[in-house]
Scaffold this motif. Structure first.
Motif, PDB file in Angstrom:
ATOM      1  N   GLY A   1       0.844  -1.188  -0.085  1.00 56.03           N
ATOM      2  CA  GLY A   1       0.066  -0.123   0.041  1.00 56.03           C
ATOM      3  C   GLY A   1       0.778   1.233  -0.063  1.00 56.03           C
TER       4      GLY A   1
ATOM      5  N   SER B   1     -13.044  -3.269   8.311  1.00 54.54           N
ATOM      6  CA  SER B   1     -13.993  -4.163   8.744  1.00 54.54           C
ATOM      7  C   SER B   1     -15.125  -3.540   9.464  1.00 54.54           C
ATOM      8  CB  SER B   1     -13.259  -5.132   9.449  1.00 54.54           C
ATOM      9  OG  SER B   1     -12.974  -4.738  10.815  1.00 54.54           O
TER      10      SER B   1
ATOM     11  N   ILE C   1      -4.786  -8.984   6.239  1.00 58.32           N
ATOM     12  CA  ILE C   1      -4.030  -9.641   7.318  1.00 58.32           C
ATOM     13  C   ILE C   1      -4.010 -11.177   7.093  1.00 58.32           C
ATOM     14  CG2 ILE C   1      -4.509  -7.909   9.073  1.00 58.32           C
ATOM     15  CD1 ILE C   1      -6.731  -9.704  10.173  1.00 58.32           C
TER      16      ILE C   1
ATOM     17  N   VAL D   1       5.494 -11.198  -1.547  1.00 58.83           N
ATOM     18  CA  VAL D   1       6.134  -9.935  -1.767  1.00 58.83           C
ATOM     19  C   VAL D   1       7.115  -9.414  -0.648  1.00 58.83           C
ATOM     20  CG1 VAL D   1       5.718  -7.405  -2.446  1.00 58.83           C
ATOM     21  CG2 VAL D   1       4.145  -9.170  -2.799  1.00 58.83           C
TER      22      VAL D   1
ATOM     23  N   LEU E   1       4.178  -8.384   6.125  1.00 58.42           N
ATOM     24  CA  LEU E   1       3.250  -9.394   6.207  1.00 58.42           C
ATOM     25  C   LEU E   1       4.140 -10.797   6.091  1.00 58.42           C
ATOM     26  CD1 LEU E   1       0.353  -9.766   6.109  1.00 58.42           C
ATOM     27  CD2 LEU E   1       0.455 -10.398   3.762  1.00 58.42           C
TER      28      LEU E   1
HETATM   29  P1  NAD Z   1       1.459  -5.112   5.378  1.00 56.60           P
HETATM   30  O1  NAD Z   1       1.191  -6.270   6.728  1.00 56.60           O
HETATM   31  O2  NAD Z   1       2.885  -4.879   4.932  1.00 56.60           O
HETATM   32  O3  NAD Z   1       0.545  -4.113   5.230  1.00 56.60           O
HETATM   33  C1  NAD Z   1      -0.757  -4.114   5.275  1.00 56.60           C
HETATM   34  C2  NAD Z   1      -1.380  -2.875   5.775  1.00 56.60           C
HETATM   35  O4  NAD Z   1      -2.716  -3.206   5.963  1.00 56.60           O
HETATM   36  C3  NAD Z   1      -0.764  -2.447   7.245  1.00 56.60           C
HETATM   37  O5  NAD Z   1      -0.301  -1.045   7.215  1.00 56.60           O
HETATM   38  C4  NAD Z   1      -1.723  -2.428   8.060  1.00 56.60           C
HETATM   39  O6  NAD Z   1      -1.843  -1.667   9.183  1.00 56.60           O
HETATM   40  C5  NAD Z   1      -3.169  -2.450   7.391  1.00 56.60           C
HETATM   41  N1  NAD Z   1      -4.526  -2.912   7.770  1.00 56.60           N
HETATM   42  C6  NAD Z   1      -4.440  -4.213   8.589  1.00 56.60           C
HETATM   43  N2  NAD Z   1      -5.632  -4.195   8.966  1.00 56.60           N
HETATM   44  C7  NAD Z   1      -6.443  -3.377   8.484  1.00 56.60           C
HETATM   45  C8  NAD Z   1      -7.738  -2.866   8.876  1.00 56.60           C
HETATM   46  N3  NAD Z   1      -8.508  -3.468   9.540  1.00 56.60           N
HETATM   47  N4  NAD Z   1      -8.053  -1.659   8.086  1.00 56.60           N
HETATM   48  C9  NAD Z   1      -7.327  -0.912   7.393  1.00 56.60           C
HETATM   49  N5  NAD Z   1      -5.952  -1.156   7.397  1.00 56.60           N
HETATM   50  C10 NAD Z   1      -5.518  -2.297   7.833  1.00 56.60           C
HETATM   51  O7  NAD Z   1       1.159  -6.410   4.124  1.00 56.60           O
HETATM   52  P2  NAD Z   1       1.266  -6.236   2.532  1.00 56.60           P
HETATM   53  O8  NAD Z   1       2.058  -7.383   2.291  1.00 56.60           O
HETATM   54  O9  NAD Z   1       1.646  -4.814   2.200  1.00 56.60           O
HETATM   55  O10 NAD Z   1      -0.223  -6.779   2.295  1.00 56.60           O
HETATM   56  C11 NAD Z   1      -0.983  -5.770   1.352  1.00 56.60           C
HETATM   57  C12 NAD Z   1      -2.093  -6.745   0.613  1.00 56.60           C
HETATM   58  O11 NAD Z   1      -1.243  -7.467  -0.329  1.00 56.60           O
HETATM   59  C13 NAD Z   1      -2.872  -7.609   1.488  1.00 56.60           C
HETATM   60  O12 NAD Z   1      -4.285  -7.712   1.101  1.00 56.60           O
HETATM   61  C14 NAD Z   1      -2.066  -9.027   1.316  1.00 56.60           C
HETATM   62  O13 NAD Z   1      -2.979 -10.211   1.770  1.00 56.60           O
HETATM   63  C15 NAD Z   1      -1.761  -8.915  -0.056  1.00 56.60           C
HETATM   64  N6  NAD Z   1      -0.827  -9.820  -0.512  1.00 56.60           N
HETATM   65  C16 NAD Z   1       0.796  -9.881   0.289  1.00 56.60           C
HETATM   66  C17 NAD Z   1       1.731 -10.763  -0.275  1.00 56.60           C
HETATM   67  C18 NAD Z   1       3.004 -10.789   0.435  1.00 56.60           C
HETATM   68  O14 NAD Z   1       3.656 -11.634   0.172  1.00 56.60           O
HETATM   69  N7  NAD Z   1       3.454  -9.542   1.052  1.00 56.60           N
HETATM   70  C19 NAD Z   1       1.281 -11.505  -1.263  1.00 56.60           C
HETATM   71  C20 NAD Z   1      -0.008 -11.681  -1.737  1.00 56.60           C
HETATM   72  C21 NAD Z   1      -0.835 -10.655  -1.484  1.00 56.60           C
END
Ligand code: NAD
Length: 253
Positions: free
Chosen positions: A19, A65, A93, A191, A195
């Motif tokens: 993000g 949520s 999450i 990525v 997470l």
């Molecule tokens: P991250 O944990 O680095 O960032 C996620 C962000 O979402 C955090 O800033 C957190 O505070 C925020 N967040 C959590 N719960 C929330 C809520 N209820 N309301 C608003 N914000 C909320 O994770 P990321 O890796 O950047 O993940 C982003 C998206 O990418 C997610 O949907 C994840 O499932 C998806 N994704 C990640 C990967 C990976 O390997 N990192 C792979 C595939 C998909």
């Protein structure tokens, strides 16, 4: 075709990982970025980063949520940004547990953020677009796990919700096409973000990931953000209901 000057782009989970990279890249392409995150300090930090680079941004605390939070924050953010053009449903999450040990509370938490949150934010944006008779674009963050039973570690709630994201994307794309609202998704491989800190700390797991991935590496957050840029603007005007893999060939195997 790829510029987004004047577009107002709302990014959930914009305070970290993918993000944050998306916020910086959307701003570089000319958009006004609205950073929405449960972690208000993280959202504010990204807003400052965008501003320091000369971009336009706002930041709000939001729990995707929580219906009341979504309704009030979206309406306040739309007023402040002067509208909403693109919604990036990126907050997500993960709670890894063997399925037999996963509590109902943890299951419900993952469903409420990863799937219900996406529905609530999409519905709120679409009501605004349809009400004003203007076009819109939604970009959802799915995953390679949307299509896979996994294997590295048990993660039933994550994999179930990410599979749901794919059909939520297709269903809303079909339903809202008449309103000129496009709905697409990205499906990243692993990525480099907080997470998956637990995986990155485990060389054995990293070796498995490289072996599962034809390009033999993790993705960088910017590589996912670049796919979002394509799905946001005129370059993808004829693309809807699509899930764009950013996976180094994982799903092609
Ligand atoms: P991250 O944990 O680095 O960032 C996620 C962000 O979402 C955090 O800033 C957190 O505070 C925020 N967040 C959590 N719960 C929330 C809520 N209820 N309301 C608003 N914000 C909320 O994770 P990321 O890796 O950047 O993940 C982003 C998206 O990418 C997610 O949907 C994840 O499932 C998806 N994704 C990640 C990967 C990976 O390997 N990192 C792979 C595939 C998909």
């Amino acid at each position: 075709m790829f510029r987004l000057d004047g577009k107002r782009v709302f990014i959930t989970g914009g305070g970290g990982g993918i993000g944050r990279a998306a916020a910086l890249m959307f701003a570089a392409f000319g958009a006004h970025v609205v950073v929405l995150d449960l972690d208000s300090a993280a959202a504010e930090g990204v807003r400052c980063e965008v501003a320091e680079l000369g971009g336009a941004a706002s930041a709000f605390a939001l729990d995707v949520s929580d219906e009341a939070s979504v309704l009030s924050v979206f309406s306040q953010a739309e007023r402040e940004a002067g509208g909403l053009d693109v919604l990036v449903n990126n907050a997500g999450i993960s709670i890894c547990r063997p399925s037999t040990e996963l509590s109902l509370e943890d299951w419900n938490r993952v469903v409420s953020v990863n799937l219900t949150g996406m529905f609530l934010c999409s519905r709120t944006a679409a009501r605004s677009w349809i009400g004003r008779g203007v076009p819109g674009a939604v970009i959802n963050t799915a995953s390679i796990m949307s299509y896979s039973g996994g294997g590295l570690h048990p993660n039933i709630s994550y994999q179930s919700t990410k599979a749901g994201v794919v059909n939520l994307t297709r269903t809303l794309a079909v339903e809202w096409a008449d309103n000129d609202i496009r709905v697409n998704a990205v499906a990243p491989t692993w990525v480099r973000t907080p997470l998956i800190d637990h995986l990155m700390a485990d060389e054995g797991q990293m070796e498995k990931i490289r072996n599962l991935t034809p390009l033999k590496r993790l993705a960088e957050p910017e590589e996912v953000a670049a796919a979002m840029i394509f799905l946001a603007g005129r370059a993808s005007a004829m693309t809807t209901g699509h899930v764009l893999a950013v996976d180094g060939g994982y799903l092609a195997r």
